[in-house]
Design an enzyme around this catalytic site. Structure first.
Site, PDB file in Angstrom:
ATOM      1  N   HIS A  74       0.837  -1.199   0.000  1.00  0.00           N
ATOM      2  CA  HIS A  74       0.000   0.000   0.000  1.00  0.00           C
ATOM      3  C   HIS A  74       0.874   1.251   0.000  1.00  0.00           C
ATOM      4  O   HIS A  74       1.775   1.386   0.812  1.00  0.00           O
ATOM      5  CB  HIS A  74      -0.924  -0.022   1.216  1.00  0.00           C
ATOM      6  CG  HIS A  74      -1.935   1.064   1.213  1.00  0.00           C
ATOM      7  ND1 HIS A  74      -2.333   1.696   2.355  1.00  0.00           N
ATOM      8  CD2 HIS A  74      -2.633   1.648   0.199  1.00  0.00           C
ATOM      9  CE1 HIS A  74      -3.230   2.615   2.062  1.00  0.00           C
ATOM     10  NE2 HIS A  74      -3.422   2.596   0.747  1.00  0.00           N
TER      11      HIS A  74
ATOM     12  N   ASP B  20       7.914   7.880 -20.623  1.00  0.00           N
ATOM     13  CA  ASP B  20       8.289   7.958 -22.029  1.00  0.00           C
ATOM     14  C   ASP B  20       9.767   7.583 -22.183  1.00  0.00           C
ATOM     15  O   ASP B  20      10.458   7.291 -21.201  1.00  0.00           O
ATOM     16  CB  ASP B  20       7.976   9.347 -22.594  1.00  0.00           C
ATOM     17  CG  ASP B  20       8.689  10.489 -21.875  1.00  0.00           C
ATOM     18  OD1 ASP B  20       9.808  10.301 -21.357  1.00  0.00           O
ATOM     19  OD2 ASP B  20       8.120  11.594 -21.841  1.00  0.00           O
TER      20      ASP B  20
ATOM     21  N   HIS C 273       7.350  19.149 -13.422  1.00  0.00           N
ATOM     22  CA  HIS C 273       8.142  18.076 -14.020  1.00  0.00           C
ATOM     23  C   HIS C 273       9.423  17.831 -13.213  1.00  0.00           C
ATOM     24  O   HIS C 273       9.844  16.677 -13.046  1.00  0.00           O
ATOM     25  CB  HIS C 273       8.467  18.416 -15.477  1.00  0.00           C
ATOM     26  CG  HIS C 273       9.111  17.297 -16.225  1.00  0.00           C
ATOM     27  ND1 HIS C 273       8.530  16.062 -16.373  1.00  0.00           N
ATOM     28  CD2 HIS C 273      10.305  17.224 -16.863  1.00  0.00           C
ATOM     29  CE1 HIS C 273       9.327  15.275 -17.078  1.00  0.00           C
ATOM     30  NE2 HIS C 273      10.420  15.956 -17.382  1.00  0.00           N
TER      31      HIS C 273
ATOM     32  N   TYR D  13       6.069  14.762 -21.835  1.00  0.00           N
ATOM     33  CA  TYR D  13       5.435  14.576 -20.520  1.00  0.00           C
ATOM     34  C   TYR D  13       4.526  13.348 -20.447  1.00  0.00           C
ATOM     35  O   TYR D  13       3.547  13.334 -19.706  1.00  0.00           O
ATOM     36  CB  TYR D  13       4.696  15.845 -20.091  1.00  0.00           C
ATOM     37  CG  TYR D  13       5.608  17.039 -20.094  1.00  0.00           C
ATOM     38  CD1 TYR D  13       6.528  17.229 -19.078  1.00  0.00           C
ATOM     39  CD2 TYR D  13       5.578  17.960 -21.138  1.00  0.00           C
ATOM     40  CE1 TYR D  13       7.395  18.316 -19.093  1.00  0.00           C
ATOM     41  CE2 TYR D  13       6.443  19.048 -21.158  1.00  0.00           C
ATOM     42  CZ  TYR D  13       7.345  19.219 -20.134  1.00  0.00           C
ATOM     43  OH  TYR D  13       8.212  20.293 -20.157  1.00  0.00           O
ATOM     44  N   ALA D  14       4.863  12.317 -21.191  1.00  0.00           N
ATOM     45  CA  ALA D  14       4.100  11.066 -21.164  1.00  0.00           C
ATOM     46  C   ALA D  14       4.640  10.202 -20.030  1.00  0.00           C
ATOM     47  O   ALA D  14       5.320   9.192 -20.242  1.00  0.00           O
ATOM     48  CB  ALA D  14       4.193  10.351 -22.505  1.00  0.00           C
ATOM     49  N   ASN D  15       4.356  10.638 -18.807  1.00  0.00           N
ATOM     50  CA  ASN D  15       4.876   9.993 -17.604  1.00  0.00           C
ATOM     51  C   ASN D  15       3.803   9.987 -16.530  1.00  0.00           C
ATOM     52  O   ASN D  15       3.030  10.938 -16.422  1.00  0.00           O
ATOM     53  CB  ASN D  15       6.087  10.762 -17.066  1.00  0.00           C
ATOM     54  CG  ASN D  15       7.141  11.014 -18.118  1.00  0.00           C
ATOM     55  OD1 ASN D  15       7.700  10.084 -18.671  1.00  0.00           O
ATOM     56  ND2 ASN D  15       7.406  12.283 -18.404  1.00  0.00           N
TER      57      ASN D  15
END
Length: 139
Positions: A20, A28, A106, A128-130
């Site tokens: 948990h 990316d 970021h 920013y594909a994170n």
């Protein structure tokens, strides 16, 4: 042969060990991965596999409580941002819980990856594909 969704042994192993609030990153091809964090590199070439393909498989097996995104995705990759929000909405319905969505800069995002159990690198080459996924519980 394993019959479940995730065939990649490293990804399957890290998901099974999550407790948990432990975190897992899907990113990316360009996100720097701290040396102290386990890197699971799925990237084959630009765009393969895509960020969403990796995220779909990971979230099929992982109970998610919170998702953390870089604020910059809203401006610099709005189409993916909308796709992500839709994915999280569907995941909430499937899991039967509310998934909190948090935004951070970021720079702060990159710092937070050091605390993750692993970073799974896709072949995605869009900005920013994170996402940082925080593990929930199934009970």
């Amino acid at each position: 042969m394993k019959k479940g969704t995730v065939l990649n042994s490293e990804i399957s192993s890290v998901i099974s060990r999550l407790g948990h609030t432990d975190t897992l990153v899907v990113c990316d091809a360009g996100l720097p991965v701290p040396h102290s964090t386990t890197r699971i590199d799925m990237a084959l070439t630009q765009g393969v596999p895509s960020f969403m393909q990796v995220l779909d498989v990971v979230t099929a097996e992982m109970q998610v409580e919170t998702a953390i995104l870089a604020t910059e995705i809203k401006q610099h990759n709005p189409q993916l941002h909308e796709t992500l929000l839709g994915h999280i909405e569907q995941l909430q319905q499937h899991q039967g819980n509310t998934i909190e969505i948090r935004y951070t800069t970021h720079e702060q995002f990159k710092q937070q990856t050091a605390d993750s159990q692993a970073v799974i690198r896709s072949g995605e080459c869009s900005p920013y594909a994170n996402i940082i996924l925080c593990a929930g519980v199934t009970f």
